[in-house]
Design a protein around this motif. Structure first.
Motif, PDB file in Angstrom:
ATOM      1  N   ASP A 164       0.851  -1.188   0.000  1.00  0.00           N
ATOM      2  CA  ASP A 164       0.000   0.000   0.000  1.00  0.00           C
ATOM      3  C   ASP A 164       0.889   1.242   0.000  1.00  0.00           C
ATOM      4  O   ASP A 164       1.573   1.504   0.989  1.00  0.00           O
ATOM      5  N   GLN A 165       0.858   1.967  -1.085  1.00  0.00           N
ATOM      6  CA  GLN A 165       1.740   3.124  -1.220  1.00  0.00           C
ATOM      7  C   GLN A 165       1.198   4.301  -0.446  1.00  0.00           C
ATOM      8  O   GLN A 165       0.053   4.725  -0.670  1.00  0.00           O
ATOM      9  N   GLN A 166       1.989   4.856   0.434  1.00  0.00           N
ATOM     10  CA  GLN A 166       1.549   5.997   1.218  1.00  0.00           C
ATOM     11  C   GLN A 166       1.853   7.312   0.526  1.00  0.00           C
ATOM     12  O   GLN A 166       1.259   8.338   0.870  1.00  0.00           O
ATOM     13  N   LYS A 209       2.223   8.824  -3.386  1.00  0.00           N
ATOM     14  CA  LYS A 209       1.951   8.437  -4.767  1.00  0.00           C
ATOM     15  C   LYS A 209       2.277   9.561  -5.734  1.00  0.00           C
ATOM     16  O   LYS A 209       1.851  10.692  -5.547  1.00  0.00           O
ATOM     17  N   ASN A 231       1.557   9.875  -9.518  1.00  0.00           N
ATOM     18  CA  ASN A 231       0.798   9.133 -10.516  1.00  0.00           C
ATOM     19  C   ASN A 231       1.284   9.332 -11.946  1.00  0.00           C
ATOM     20  O   ASN A 231       0.850   8.603 -12.838  1.00  0.00           O
ATOM     21  N   ASP A 267       0.570  12.829  -4.102  1.00  0.00           N
ATOM     22  CA  ASP A 267      -0.514  12.617  -3.148  1.00  0.00           C
ATOM     23  C   ASP A 267      -0.035  11.692  -2.041  1.00  0.00           C
ATOM     24  O   ASP A 267       0.782  10.804  -2.280  1.00  0.00           O
ATOM     25  N   TYR A 268      -0.556  11.880  -0.853  1.00  0.00           N
ATOM     26  CA  TYR A 268      -0.200  11.005   0.253  1.00  0.00           C
ATOM     27  C   TYR A 268      -1.453  10.560   0.979  1.00  0.00           C
ATOM     28  O   TYR A 268      -2.501  11.217   0.904  1.00  0.00           O
ATOM     29  N   THR A 269      -1.344   9.444   1.666  1.00  0.00           N
ATOM     30  CA  THR A 269      -2.525   8.894   2.331  1.00  0.00           C
ATOM     31  C   THR A 269      -2.447   8.997   3.856  1.00  0.00           C
ATOM     32  O   THR A 269      -3.475   8.991   4.515  1.00  0.00           O
ATOM     33  N   ASN A 270      -1.249   9.082   4.396  1.00  0.00           N
ATOM     34  CA  ASN A 270      -1.092   9.088   5.846  1.00  0.00           C
ATOM     35  C   ASN A 270      -1.164  10.520   6.380  1.00  0.00           C
ATOM     36  O   ASN A 270      -0.268  11.335   6.145  1.00  0.00           O
ATOM     37  N   SER A 271      -2.214  10.820   7.104  1.00  0.00           N
ATOM     38  CA  SER A 271      -2.414  12.186   7.593  1.00  0.00           C
ATOM     39  C   SER A 271      -1.427  12.555   8.700  1.00  0.00           C
ATOM     40  O   SER A 271      -1.369  13.708   9.120  1.00  0.00           O
ATOM     41  N   LYS A 309      -4.547  16.268   0.956  1.00  0.00           N
ATOM     42  CA  LYS A 309      -3.351  15.431   1.051  1.00  0.00           C
ATOM     43  C   LYS A 309      -2.602  15.432  -0.281  1.00  0.00           C
ATOM     44  O   LYS A 309      -2.301  14.367  -0.865  1.00  0.00           O
ATOM     45  N   HIS A 310      -2.324  16.610  -0.729  1.00  0.00           N
ATOM     46  CA  HIS A 310      -1.725  16.781  -2.043  1.00  0.00           C
ATOM     47  C   HIS A 310      -0.656  17.855  -1.993  1.00  0.00           C
ATOM     48  O   HIS A 310      -0.824  18.888  -1.334  1.00  0.00           O
TER      49      HIS A 310
END
Lengths: 115, 115
Positions: A1-3, A5, A7, A24-28, A71-72
């Motif tokens: 799972d990429q935290q 990205k 694209n 972009d990132y997923t971990n806040s 998250k960008h």
């Protein structure tokens, strides 16, 4: 799972125009973000960074924008020059708390500046 | 020659052999990191040393991987019984301290090919 990205594996921009690289990132919990630039057969070199308490950081031709709610983040290069042709990595880290402060990298975007 | 130095720059080995990769960090930098970059991937954090503290090994992919840092300076990454999936560029970075704002400076990497 990429935290983290990135694209767009590659991006081609004409010399003198603006280059915009996205991340972009997923971990806040990430609160510090960096951009690194890599030429072939060399290690990545630090380009610019931004803390989560800011939404913009500028250094010469390079500006990084951070949108925490989305998250960008993005890196703007104006004007683009042939020497900017390289792979750009977005990276994120935690500036506080436990852990190694190892950077979490995206897969990179290969920027090609066309003359 | 004040940068991070890695050796060898290229290493070709046979499956099942052990390999050692070396990193000389920037003098005075207390933090040292190992990453690897597999083909088409971003940089993957492996291990982190900070001063004389116990290393953070949370990124090591298997017990075939180990690393040492002698005297708080030079580090060696050892991969035992190499597998083809270990083929990658192994990058070392150092920074003045543990905080995220301390920029990480990378070496040129060791390209490992396991046949």
């Amino acid at each position: 799972d990429q935290q983290v990205k990135q694209n767009s594996p590659s991006l081609s921009v004409q010399e003198g125009r603006i280059s915009i690289l996205n991340c972009d990132y997923t971990n806040s919990m990430f609160d510090y973000f960096l951009w690194y630039k890599k030429y072939p057969a060399e290690g990545p070199t630090f380009l610019i960074s931004i803390s989560s308490i800011k939404d913009k950081n500028e250094d010469g031709r390079f500006t990084v924008f951070l949108n925490k709610s989305a998250k960008h983040l993005s890196l703007h290069i104006v004007p683009s020059q042939p020497g900017d042709s390289a792979v750009y990595f977005c990276a994120a880290s935690f500036s506080s708390g436990g852990g190694a402060d190892g950077l979490t990298f995206g897969k990179g975007t290969h920027l090609i500046i066309q003359p | 020659g004040a940068g991070v130095s890695q050796s060898p720059s290229n290493k070709v080995t046979e499956k099942g052999k052990d390999v050692e990769l070396r990193c000389d960090p920037i003098s005075g930098h207390t933090a040292l990191y190992w990453y690897r970059q597999s083909l088409g991937q971003g940089l993957e954090f492996l291990i982190y040393f900070q001063g004389n503290s116990a290393p953070d090994k949370s990124g090591l992919p298997s017990d075939r991987f180990s690393a040492e840092r002698t005297g708080g300076s030079v580090s060696t990454l050892t991969i035992q019984r190499t597998q083809q999936e270990d083929s990658a560029v192994y990058l070392c970075a150092s920074s003045p301290g543990r905080r995220a704002k301390n920029i990480q400076y990378f070496g040129a990497g060791t390209r490992l090919s396991v046949l």
